[in-house]
Design an enzyme around this catalytic site. Structure first.
Site, PDB file in Angstrom:
ATOM      1  N   GLU A  42      44.527  74.320  48.387  1.00 29.24           N
ATOM      2  CA  GLU A  42      43.712  74.621  47.216  1.00 29.24           C
ATOM      3  C   GLU A  42      42.520  74.943  47.669  1.00 29.24           C
ATOM      4  O   GLU A  42      41.766  74.502  48.332  1.00 29.24           O
ATOM      5  CB  GLU A  42      43.590  73.162  46.404  1.00 29.24           C
ATOM      6  CG  GLU A  42      42.803  73.465  45.091  1.00 29.24           C
ATOM      7  CD  GLU A  42      42.508  72.136  44.366  1.00 29.24           C
ATOM      8  OE1 GLU A  42      42.731  71.150  44.736  1.00 29.24           O
ATOM      9  OE2 GLU A  42      41.818  72.417  43.348  1.00 29.24           O
ATOM     10  N   ARG A 268      48.805  62.033  57.720  1.00 32.16           N
ATOM     11  CA  ARG A 268      47.821  62.548  58.086  1.00 32.16           C
ATOM     12  C   ARG A 268      47.121  62.557  59.337  1.00 32.16           C
ATOM     13  O   ARG A 268      47.260  61.469  59.937  1.00 32.16           O
ATOM     14  CB  ARG A 268      46.462  62.090  57.059  1.00 32.16           C
ATOM     15  CG  ARG A 268      46.853  62.433  55.597  1.00 32.16           C
ATOM     16  CD  ARG A 268      45.775  61.655  54.805  1.00 32.16           C
ATOM     17  NE  ARG A 268      44.576  62.645  54.700  1.00 32.16           N
ATOM     18  CZ  ARG A 268      44.400  63.603  53.700  1.00 32.16           C
ATOM     19  NH1 ARG A 268      45.310  63.863  52.894  1.00 32.16           N
ATOM     20  NH2 ARG A 268      43.331  64.331  53.830  1.00 32.16           N
ATOM     21  N   LYS A 278      37.828  67.162  52.347  1.00 31.87           N
ATOM     22  CA  LYS A 278      37.193  68.307  51.843  1.00 31.87           C
ATOM     23  C   LYS A 278      36.002  67.864  50.927  1.00 31.87           C
ATOM     24  O   LYS A 278      34.791  68.354  50.740  1.00 31.87           O
ATOM     25  CB  LYS A 278      38.169  69.204  50.918  1.00 31.87           C
ATOM     26  CG  LYS A 278      38.745  70.271  51.952  1.00 31.87           C
ATOM     27  CD  LYS A 278      39.501  71.328  51.097  1.00 31.87           C
ATOM     28  CE  LYS A 278      40.827  70.750  50.545  1.00 31.87           C
ATOM     29  NZ  LYS A 278      41.609  71.856  49.699  1.00 31.87           N
TER      30      LYS A 278
END
Ligand code: ATP
Ligand code: MG
Length: 567
Positions: A42, A268, A278
């Protein structure tokens, strides 16, 4: 000096993991003609090292199985997304060594098709327009232990839903107005299945579609369908999406999609002393706590690049760490180790003095300059040699001298002889101090017979020091970086920001470089002999270089931990 050459590539065996095993089995069974993977960021911030893992996994699989890799921007939220991020992400992915060829896509290119599919769900009685407010929808959703409650609008007729949805698109409602929801099951044990929102009203310009839309699909509605449109065979993502999978499968099962992607989740990547999020990294930037997204302390791709980490080091690290189903945290030292291994092979060696102390060689003729040969990289013969100017006045490292040395200090001291790298042996004859009693200069004598670093009589000083000719030195700023956080698990006991290390950046303004070091192009990493690897920073100006310390020469982690400095 040992002269072993490191192997070209770390000698790692072919690695596999549970995802590659699945792909291999699918290939074996002939389930797909071509394996297609993707990285779907994104564009609401810059990429970090966690993304590097995802990128390298997806790209690696596409390469290993003769498949195709897509870079797709999941750009469904215009209020948070910017063209600047799109450009930066492309640059970062390319820097990592990935070539997506012509396969660059945007979820926003599918907005019309997604809209049609939303209509398809409405027509099938599988989606409805809800007038409840965001808060009310949340209250109706229930909890992990309590089922949700149906919205009073859940049983609207297909006609009414179609009309309202069309009017949503036409801009008849303000932000926060009605939403489109899937009609699944408000009592589902999986909260994601309790009539999730598919479309919401957002009157905001989109970086790519401009003002064409005022309704936008949610990530959950866009993501799986975008994969289906692109023919992604293996939709690889991180574990937090595991309990979204039933929703994705439901949507795919209820829509006339051209292909059926399968989702697989892996853990992750996390590092000690680091936060990979982020949203949090953006906060550091917005609050001015770092120099920007590319601050050399940031775990962003832009940050590690500016710091001088080679892409190969980052790739080696994510390959070494591997892919698993279980969350774990990698020692930051392991990343530094991977970076150091690459730089040791490729970085040119130069001399620089960070904490200078003047040395005057009293028996060296004034005005004479000797051009001394120095080896550019003992690990790489093809890197050749260079000339380093030597003259009567030099800088050495302040820490390389002690007036009253303890037993294990072998470097320079009054009356002691040391070797200057590639040059001569010098002996310290006299120590000059200022009014405050600080040592400000050493008067030394050199032995002209030792040029090149060897004495004809075979005597060997215990230490070899780096040095820079004062007359030729270029004054530079050098920024020393440590981890951003003081603890390995930032935020574990409270606010993340409280764990920021105020001393993570230390700036030295009077450092002296040999001329060849000062010529290093911005973005290139060199070794300052005996000190570490340093990268020429974009803040450099003509005649005033700025260097960032990429990594020290040795693993300082184990040592710091022993000393309890980094608990
Ligand atoms: P963040 O949580 O930092 O905001 P994100 O997951 O929201 O990251 P996206 O742009 O949605 O960011 O991520 C694109 C892809 O990168 C996703 O498939 C996601 O699973 C993957 N990814 C994100 N963070 C990590 C990580 N720490 N390790 C591995 N993959 C990650
Ligand atoms: Mg996310």
């Amino acid at each position: 000096m040992s002269n072993q050459t490191a192997p070209d590539k770390p000698d790692t065996p072919e690695r596999t993991d549970f995802i590659r095993d699945i792909v291999a089995a699918d290939v074996e069974a002939g389930r797909y003609d071509t394996i297609v993977t993707r990285f779907p960021p994104e564009p609401n911030g810059h990429l970090h090292l966690g993304h590097a893992k995802s990128i390298w996994l997806n790209y690696g699989i596409s390469q290993e199985f003769g498949g195709v890799f897509h870079l797709r921007f999941d750009d469904t939220n215009p209020t948070k997304e910017e063209q600047e991020y799109i450009d930066a992400i492309e640059a970062d992915v390319r820097w990592l060594g990935v070539d997506w060829g012509e396969h660059l896509y945007y979820a926003s290119d599918y907005f019309e098709r997604l809209y049609e599919w939303a209509v398809h769900l409405i027509e099938a009685g599988k989606a409805y327009v809800d007038d409840l407010s965001g808060d009310e929808i949340r209250q109706h959703r229930g909890t992990l232990t309590e089922p949700g409650k149906d919205s009073p609008h859940r049983d609207r007729s297909v006609e009414e839903n179609l009309d309202l949805f069309r009017r949503m698109r036409a801009g008849e409602f303000p932000d926060g107005g009605p939403v489109l929801r899937a009609k699944i099951d408000m009592a589902s044990p999986n909260i994601n299945m309790r009539d999730p929102i598919l479309y919401r009203i957002v009157h905001a310009s989109h970086p790519r579609t401009g003002d064409a839309w005022c309704i936008y699909p949610t990530y959950d509605f866009a993501h799986g369908q975008s994969d289906a449109i692109e023919g992604i065979t293996h939709s690889i993502c991180t574990l937090e999406f595991e309990n979204h999978r039933p929703l994705y499968d439901w949507l795919i099962g209820n829509l006339p999609v051209p292909s059926v992607p399968h989702q697989y989740e892996f853990a992750r990547l996390n590092f000690t002393y680091t936060v990979l999020s982020k949203r949090f990294l953006k906060r550091l930037v917005d609050e001015g706590r770092v120099r920007g997204w590319d601050d050399p302390r940031m775990p962003t791709i832009a940050g590690v690049r500016r710091r001088g980490y080679p892409a190969e080091g980052v790739r080696d690290l994510v390959t070494e760490v591997g892919v698993s189903k279980r969350d774990s945290t990698v020692e930051l030292g392991q990343l530094e180790h991977a970076v150091r291994a690459v730089l040791n092979r490729v970085a040119p060696r130069r001399m620089a003095v960070l904490n200078p102390l003047k040395v005057v060689i009293t028996n060296y003729p004034e005005g004479t300059v000797d051009e001394i040969d120095a080896i550019n990289n003992p690990e790489d013969e093809s890197a050749g040699t260079r000339k380093v100017p030597f003259s009567r006045e030099l800088w050495i490292e302040h820490d390389d001298f002690m007036e009253d040395p303890p037993r294990k200090f072998f470097r320079l001291a009054p009356g002691r002889e040391v070797r200057l790298r590639y040059a001569y042996f010098i002996t310290c004859d006299e120590v000059i101090k200022d009014a405050a009693g600080e040592v400000v200069e050493l008067r030394c004598s050199y032995d002209p017979e030792t040029r090149g670093g060897d004495a004809p009589d075979g005597r060997r000083p215990k230490a070899t020091l780096h040095w820079v000719s004062a007359q030729h030195a270029v004054c530079a700023e050098v920024r020393l970086y440590g981890p951003l956080f003081v603890r390995p698990d930032p935020g574990a006991d409270g606010d993340l920001l409280d764990d920021l290390d105020p001393e993570s950046e230390k700036i030295l303004t009077e450092c002296y470089l040999e001329p060849a070091a000062a010529e290093t192009p911005v973005g290139e990493t060199i070794q300052f002999e005996r000190l570490g690897y340093f990268c020429a920073d974009p803040d450099s100006e003509p005649g005033r270089p700025v260097f960032d310390r990429t990594v020290t020469l040795k693993d300082t982690w184990a040592k710091l931990q022993r000393q309890g400095k980094h608990k």
